[in-house]
Design an enzyme around this catalytic site. Structure first.
Site, PDB file in Angstrom:
ATOM      1  N   LYS A 193       9.860  -5.837  -5.011  1.00 54.60           N
ATOM      2  CA  LYS A 193       9.778  -4.759  -4.016  1.00 54.60           C
ATOM      3  C   LYS A 193      11.079  -4.750  -3.215  1.00 54.60           C
ATOM      4  CE  LYS A 193       6.598  -3.193  -0.377  1.00 54.60           C
ATOM      5  NZ  LYS A 193       5.438  -3.580   0.441  1.00 54.60           N
ATOM      6  N   SER A 229       2.063   0.003   0.350  1.00 55.79           N
ATOM      7  CA  SER A 229       3.460   0.352   0.292  1.00 55.79           C
ATOM      8  C   SER A 229       4.189  -0.195  -0.938  1.00 55.79           C
ATOM      9  CB  SER A 229       4.164  -0.120   1.556  1.00 55.79           C
ATOM     10  OG  SER A 229       4.002  -1.502   1.705  1.00 55.79           O
ATOM     11  N   SER A 256      -1.046  -3.660   1.175  1.00 52.75           N
ATOM     12  CA  SER A 256       0.041  -3.055   0.408  1.00 52.75           C
ATOM     13  C   SER A 256       0.304  -3.606  -0.983  1.00 52.75           C
ATOM     14  CB  SER A 256       1.346  -3.147   1.214  1.00 52.75           C
ATOM     15  OG  SER A 256       1.249  -2.306   2.338  1.00 52.75           O
TER      16      SER A 256
END
Lengths: 90, 474, 470
Positions: free
Chosen positions: B79, B154, B178
Site C-alpha cells: 500500500k 482504504s 481498511s
C-alpha cells in the site's frame, strides 16, 4: 451542542475553507458531530500497559546522512530549510 | 507461464524449488499481468518493474543455494502509505505526490530480507481516509470482479492487485477496517493483527493507536505465512510489543471444542445475503466440532462514533506535519509561515482529509475535549473491557465484515453513510484485537465475507478457524 | 502605594545526553546547520519516537535532588501548535502526568532562608532554531529533539534577587548531578518569568505577564525590575495589566508585547499514542537516588560547620569537581583551613575550563597543608611546594627533607642573619629610625630573603623588631 465554528477550527488546523465549501462542510460536520454526541460521559482515567525503564532506548549517538533529508526540502537555502519571514519575531 | 499468476504463494514456492520455473519467469509473468490489467483497474500508483527484475535475479541465486525463505522470489504490492526508500510513497495525496522516503519501513525491510520482490505501490484513499479508494487524489481503483464497483478502501489498490492476480499477496493497513473491508469486497483473506504485532515504523500514520499493517492474500495459509514474515520485535516502534509465529499444527483443521460467539449487532444492519453467508459459516463451524452460540455486546453501539472521534483526533495531529517546509508539496507566494501552512494544506489535501482534520481538531479543542475526545476514549476502554469479558467465556466471535457487497462507484456521496459502512470493523480496531475477513461465497457474482475476531494475541486461532472454513468452501 | 512583586519561574534545561530524546542523533552544540538530523527528528512521514532511557534517569535525578516525588506512572502528551521550528507541529511533552512533583529548593535572601516550591518537573523535546536571513527565515533543526526538563516553580519569589538566587541554586544543583551543563550563553538553561504585582498586604494575585527566554542572570534581574515597575505604574495610574507574553529587549532593558493575541493558545493536549505510559518502580527510584552526589546545600552546611566564611563556602561549593577534590584532600589531611587556602590561592587560577581540573593528587595537597600546619614549613614555602606539585609529582615531606626547605626556628641562627642584614642595609635602617614604617617591611623582606624565605615569619618579625629597638 455548541455550533461548529468553522473559521476558528480551520485557523487552529491551518486550513482555509472557501465560502463555497463552508455551507456543505458545516452540514457534514453537524451530522457527524450529532452522530458522535451520542456517546455517554467519560469514566476517570485508568492506567494501561506501561513501559518499564529497561524497555527504553540506550543513550547512544549515531551519525546520519543529512543529504537526502536536505534534498527532500521543497525550498532549500544552502543547508537550511526556509519559510517566509512575515510575522516572525526572533 | 500464464497459469503462474493464478497460483498462491505456497504453490509458487513449491514450484520454484522444483525448478518448474525461475523467479525471473515468475516475476515477468506478473509484470505482464500488471501491464494488461492496470488500464482497467488502476490498482497501482507506482510500478517497480526494473527493480523487480533485478530482485528476481537475486532471488534465483538464493534459491539455487538452497534454504531460501518461503517468500523468496514471490512478487507483492505494498500500500502506498508504507515507506520504501528511494521509491515514491505518496499516500495517494497531492501533498506527497513527489515524496521519496529517505528510509524504508520495517515491513518492507523484512520482506526484502526474505527475498520477496516488490512490483508496485498500491492505490488507496488519501492518507487512508475512506472506504472505497475513491478518495485517492490521482484516480479511483476498480474492483476486478466488477469494474463498475469499488474495491473498498482504504487499501483498495493492494486488494484489487491481489484479486486481479497482479501479485499473490499485498500488504495493506487497517485503522477501522481498511484491510478487511477491501478483502471482503474483493473476495480475499484480509487480516488485521493484534495491535502491536507488526511494527509501524515506516507506516505513514493516520491514527497511531489504531493503525496496523496486515496481509491481503487468496488463501489463509498464505496470509499466516506473510504475517509471520513481517512480525518481529522492532526497536523502532515502542508499541510493537508482540510477535506472531504460526504454530505447527495451525492448519490441522481440528477445531473441536473451540467456542464461537455469533455476534448480533443492534438493528441487524447487514444485507440478507451477507447474513445468510455468516449463518452458513456458523453451521460449518458447528459441523466441524466448534460450539456456536449467539452473543451480544451492547457496548458496541458506541463504537462508530468513538472511532470517528478518536481516529480524526489523532489524524489531526499526525497530519499537522504537512506544511511545505521539510518535504512534500509547498504552495507559492506566501508571506508568512502561517500563510504557507494554510495555503499548502488547503491546496494539497483533498476534501475528506480536510474534513477529518477539522473534525479531529474540533474534538480536541478547548471546550469540546470533554464532550468529544474524552468520551470517545472512555467508550473505547469500555469496548476493550467488553471484549475481554466475552473472550473469557468464548474463544472467538463471528459476524459480517461489511453490511453490503461492493457498492457501485460514485454511490456513496455523504460522509455519514460512508462511515456507517464501517460498523462491523471498527470495534476490533478500538479494542486492538485481531480480526480476519474470510471470503465465504458470492451473492449475484459479488464476494461476500465473514469476520472472525479473537482476544489480544490469539491471532493464530483466527487462522485455525479460517483454514477449517476455507477447506469446506473449496 | 506599596506594591509587592510576585514571581514564578519556568526553567528549561537541556539534558546532557549523547543522543536526542526520541532518536539517536547527536546533541553536540555548534555543529554545522542541519548536520545532526534524521527522519525522526525532522518528522518525516511514518517515523516514530523512541524514548531515551537516560533522559528519564536524568530527569528523575533532577527531581530527587529538588526533593520532588517521582511519579510511579507518568505519560508523554502531544502539545499541538504550528511554528516553523516544530517539525511535527506538535511537541511531545508531559501535561497531565509529569515525572516529578512537589519539591523545592532553599535559597538565601536578605531576610534569611526561604523555601521556593517546585510544582513539577517534566520532560519534553526542544524545537529547532530559526535564523533571519534577507527576507526569509532559515530553519536549523540540529536542536530539534534535544531533551529538556521543564522546572515549574510556585509563585513564591518576591524580588529579582530571589529569582536569581533560585536559578543559581537550580543551576548549581543540576551541574552537580551532571545532568545538564546549564550554559546560559549556549542556551542550555533558559528562564521564563511569570510576574505580577499587587498592593502590599493583598492576598489576591494580580494579573500576570510572561517574559520568555531570558538567558543570563543579568537579564533575568533587569527584566523583573523593569516589568514590576511597568506593572506598578499601570496600577498606580488606575489601569489594568493585560495578561500576555512579553519579550525582554537586551539593548534597552525593557519588555515588549510578543504575542498580540490575548487568548491563551489552545494546545489540544492528548496522550502520545506512540509512547506507552512510563512506569518507574520504587527499586528504580532507589537506584537513581543512590547515584546522587552530596548536594550543594549539604556541602555548604558542612563547610560552614568547619568554620569557613560564607565567601569561601560559596567558592568551594560552586563547582562540584572542586568540592569533590577538596573533600578528598580534607579526608587525607588534618588542616582544613590551610588546605582550602592553598587550593583557592594556588590551584583555582591554574585550572582551565569550566570545571576544576587538577593534576595534583589531593593527598599531596593535604600533605603540604599538614607540613605547614605542623610548622615544618612556613606559609610561603607551602605555597611554593603546592605550585611545584602542579608541574610534577613528588613527595612533599621527602622533598622538604632533601632540599632543606624546613622552616628555620633557631633564634640564634636567625639573629646572626638578621644582624648581618642590618649591617648591609644601613640606609634602610636610617629610614626606619627616621620614622618610615614601610621600610620595616622591606627590611623584614630582606631578612627573609637571606634565609631563602624559610624563616618562621612570626619569630623573624619579633627578632627584627627587638633588634631595631636596640
Amino acid at each position: 451542542m455548541a455550533p461548529f465554528d468553522i473559521d476558528s477550527i480551520a485557523g487552529l488546523a491551518r486550513l482555509t475553507v472557501s465560502d463555497g465549501e463552508k455551507a456543505a462542510l458545516a452540514e457534514d460536520m453537524a451530522a457527524i458531530l450529532a452522530f458522535a454526541a451520542t456517546l455517554p460521559e467519560a469514566d476517570p482515567y485508568t492506567e494501561e500497559a506501561a513501559l518499564p525503564l529497561s524497555a527504553l532506548r540506550e543513550d547512544e549517538a549515531a551519525d546520519s546522512d543529512p543529504a537526502p533529508l536536505l534534498c527532500a526540502a521543497p525550498k532549500l537555502r544552502e543547508d537550511a530549510f526556509t519559510v517566509p519571514s512575515g510575522g516572525i519575531s526572533l | 507461464m500464464n497459469g503462474l499468476i493464478f497460483q498462491d504463494i505456497h504453490a509458487l514456492a513449491a514450484g520454484l524449488r522444483r525448478k518448474d520455473f525461475s523467479a525471473l519467469e515468475l516475476v515477468r509473468a506478473h509484470i505482464d499481468r500488471i501491464r494488461s490489467c492496470e488500464d482497467t483497474i488502476s490498482a497501482l500508483i507506482t510500478r517497480t518493474e526494473e527493480l523487480a527484475l533485478s530482485r528476481a535475479a537475486a532471488a534465483d541465486a538464493r534459491l539455487a543455494g538452497g534454504d531460501a525463505p518461503l517468500l523468496c522470489g514471490i512478487p507483492f504490492v505494498l500500500k502506498d502509505n508504507i515507506c520504501t526508500e528511494g521509491i515514491p510513497t505518496t499516500c495517494a495525496s497531492r501533498m506527497l505526490a513527489d515524496y521519496i522516503p529517505p528510509y524504508s519501513a520495517t515491513v518492507y525491510a523484512r520482506l526484502q530480507a526474505a527475498g520477496a520482490v516488490l512490483l508496485g505501490k498500491g492505490n488507496m484513499d488519501e492518507f487512508s481516509m475512506g472506504s472505497s479508494t475513491e478518495n485517492s487524489a490521482f484516480y479511483p481503483t476498480r474492483n476486478p470482479l466488477d469494474i463498475s464497483r469499488v474495491p473498498g478502501g482504504s487499501s483498495g489498490g493492494p486488494a484489487a492487485a491481489v484479486a486481479a492476480y497482479e501479485v499473490p499477496f499485498a500488504l495493506g493497513s487497517d485503522t477501522g477496517g481498511s484491510i478487511r473491508q477491501p478483502a471482503a469486497f474483493c473476495g480475499l483473506v484480509g487480516m488485521k493483527p493484534t495491535y502491536g504485532t507488526v511494527s509501524r515504523h515506516g507506516l505513514v500514520a493516520f491514527a497511531s493507536s489504531l493503525d496496523q499493517i496486515g496481509p491481503l492474500t487468496r488463501t489463509v495459509q498464505d496470509n499466516a505465512a506473510v504475517l509471520s514474515c513481517i512480525s518481529a520485535p522492532d526497536g523502532r516502534d515502542a508499541t510493537a510489543n508482540r510477535t506472531f509465529a504460526a504454530a505447527k499444527d495451525l492448519f490441522s483443521g481440528d477445531i473441536r471444542g473451540i467456542s464461537v460467539g455469533l455476534l448480533r449487532f443492534p438493528g441487524d444492519a447487514a444485507d440478507p445475503a451477507i447474513r445468510a453467508a455468516v449463518e452458513s459459516v456458523a453451521a460449518v463451524l458447528a459441523d466441524r466440532g466448534a460450539q456456536v452460540r449467539e452473543v451480544r455486546l451492547p457496548a458496541l453501539s458506541d463504537a462508530l462514533p468513538a472511532y470517528y472521534i478518536l481516529s480524526s483526533a489523532e489524524a489531526s495531529a499526525n497530519l499537522a506535519r504537512y506544511d511545505g517546509v521539510r518535504y512534500g508539496a509547498r504552495a507559492e507566494g506566501a508571506a508568512s509561515p502561517d500563510e504557507l501552512f494554510c495555503s499548502t494544506r488547503s491546496t494539497y489535501f483533498g476534501p475528506e482529509v480536510r474534513r477529518r482534520i477539522l473534525l479531529g481538531t474540533y474534538a480536541l479543542s478547548a471546550g469540546h475535549r470533554d464532550a468529544f475526545y474524552l468520551r470517545a476514549q472512555s467508550a473505547a476502554r469500555r469496548i476493550r473491557a467488553a471484549f475481554a469479558e466475552i473472550f473469557a467465556t468464548c474463544d472467538c466471535l463471528l459476524c459480517p465484515t461489511t453490511p453490503t457487497v461492493a457498492f457501485p462507484a460514485g454511490e456513496k456521496s455523504d460522509p455519514v453513510s460512508m462511515y456507517r459502512g464501517d460498523l462491523f470493523t471498527v470495534p476490533a480496531s478500538l479494542a486492538g484485537i485481531p480480526a480476519l475477513s474470510l471470503p465465504c461465497g458470492t451473492a449475484d457474482g459479488l464476494p461476500v465475507a465473514a469476520q472472525l475476531m479473537a482476544a489480544e494475541g490469539n491471532d493464530g486461532l483466527l487462522y485455525r478457524l479460517a483454514a477449517a472454513i476455507e477447506e469446506v468452501r473449496i | 502605594m506599596n506594591f509587592e512583586t510576585v514571581i514564578g519561574l519556568e526553567i528549561h534545561a537541556e539534558l546532557a545526553t549523547k543522543s536526542k530524546i526520541f532518536c539517536s542523533c547527536r546533541t553536540d552544540f555548534g555543529a554545522p546547520r542541519n548536520s545532526q538530523v534524521c527522519p525522526v527528528c525532522l518528522g518525516h512521514p511514518g517515523t516514530l519516537p523512541r524514548l531515551n532511557r537516560k533522559v528519564v534517569e536524568y530527569a528523575a535525578m533532577a527531581g530527587l535532588a529538588t526533593g520532588c516525588r517521582i511519579a510511579e506512572f507518568s505519560r508523554m502528551d502531544r502539545k499541538n501548535y504550528f511554528y516553523p521550528d516544530l517539525p511535527k507541529a506538535y511537541q511531545i511533552s508531559q501535561d497531565a502526568h509529569p515525572l516529578c512533583l512537589d519539591g523545592g529548593l532553599t535559597i538565601d535572601t536578605e531576610d534569611g532562608e526561604k523555601f521556593v516550591r517546585v510544582e513539577r518537573i517534566h520532560i519534553e523535546e526542544d524545537a529547532g532554531k530559526l535564523i533571519h536571513a534577507q527576507g526569509e527565515t532559515l530553519a536549523d533543526y540540529n536542536r530539534c529533539g534535544v531533551p529538556l526538563i521543564e522546572v515549574v516553580t510556585a509563585p513564591d519569589m518576591r524580588s529579582a534577587a530571589e529569582a536569581r538566587a533560585f536559578v543559581s541554586e537550580l543551576r548549581t544543583t543540576l551541574r552537580y548531578l551532571g545532568v545538564s551543563d546549564c550554559r546560559m550563553q549556549e542556551g542550555s538553561l533558559r528562564c521564563d518569568v511569570n510576574i505580577s504585582v499587587r498592593p502590599a498586604g493583598s492576598a489576591k494575585l494580580g494579573e500576570r505577564t510572561e517574559i520568555k527566554n531570558l538567558n543570563s542572570f543579568q537579564f533575568i534581574e533587569k527584566a523583573i525590575e523593569y516589568e514590576s515597575r511597568r506593572q506598578a505604574d499601570i496600577l498606580t495610574a488606575g489601569g489594568t495589566v493585560r495578561r500576555e507574553t512579553r519579550r525582554f529587549d537586551e539593548q534597552t532593558g525593557t519588555t515588549h508585547t510578543l504575542r498580540e493575541k490575548e487568548t491563551a493558545a489552545d494546545y489540544r493536549f492528548f496522550p502520545e499514542p506512540d509512547i506507552p505510559p512510563l512506569r518507574l518502580t520504587p527499586a528504580d527510584i532507589e537506584a537513581l537516588a543512590a547515584r546522587l552526589p552530596e548536594l550543594p546545600a549539604a556541602r555548604r552546611k558542612r563547610y560552614a560547620a568547619l568554620g569557613f566564611p560564607p565567601a569561601d563556602v560559596h567558592i568551594l561549593t560552586e563547582d562540584r569537581a572542586l568540592s569533590d577534590y577538596f573533600d578528598r584532600a580534607l579526608a587525607a589531611g588534618q588542616h582544613p583551613k590551610i588546605t582550602a587556602n592553598l587550593l583557592l590561592s594556588e590551584y583555582l587560577r591554574l585550572s582551565e575550563g569550566e570545571s576544576f581540573v587538577c593534576p595534583v593528587a589531593p593527598e599531596r595537597l593535604a600533605a603540604v597543608a599538614d607540613l605547614a600546619g605542623e610548622g615544618t614549613v612556613n606559609a610561603s614555602t607551602a605555597k611554593k611546594l603546592a605550585a611545584r606539585l602542579w608541574e610534577g609529582d613528588f613527595d612533599p615531606a621527602e622533598t622538604v627533607r632533601r632540599e632543606g626547605l624546613g622552616q628555620i626556628c633557631d633564634e640564634a641562627a636567625l639573629l646572626e642573619g638578621i644582624r648581618a642584614v642590618f649591617c648591609e642595609n644601613a640606609a634602610l635602617i636610617s629610614q626606619i629610625r627616621a620614622g618610615k614604617a614601610a621600610a620595616v617591611k622591606a627590611l623584614v623582606g630582606k631578612c627573609m630573603g637571606r634565609f631563602g624565605g624559610r624563616a618562621e615569619p612570626r619569630l623573624l618579625n619579633r627578632l627584627v623588631e627587638e633588634e631595631l629597638k636596640k
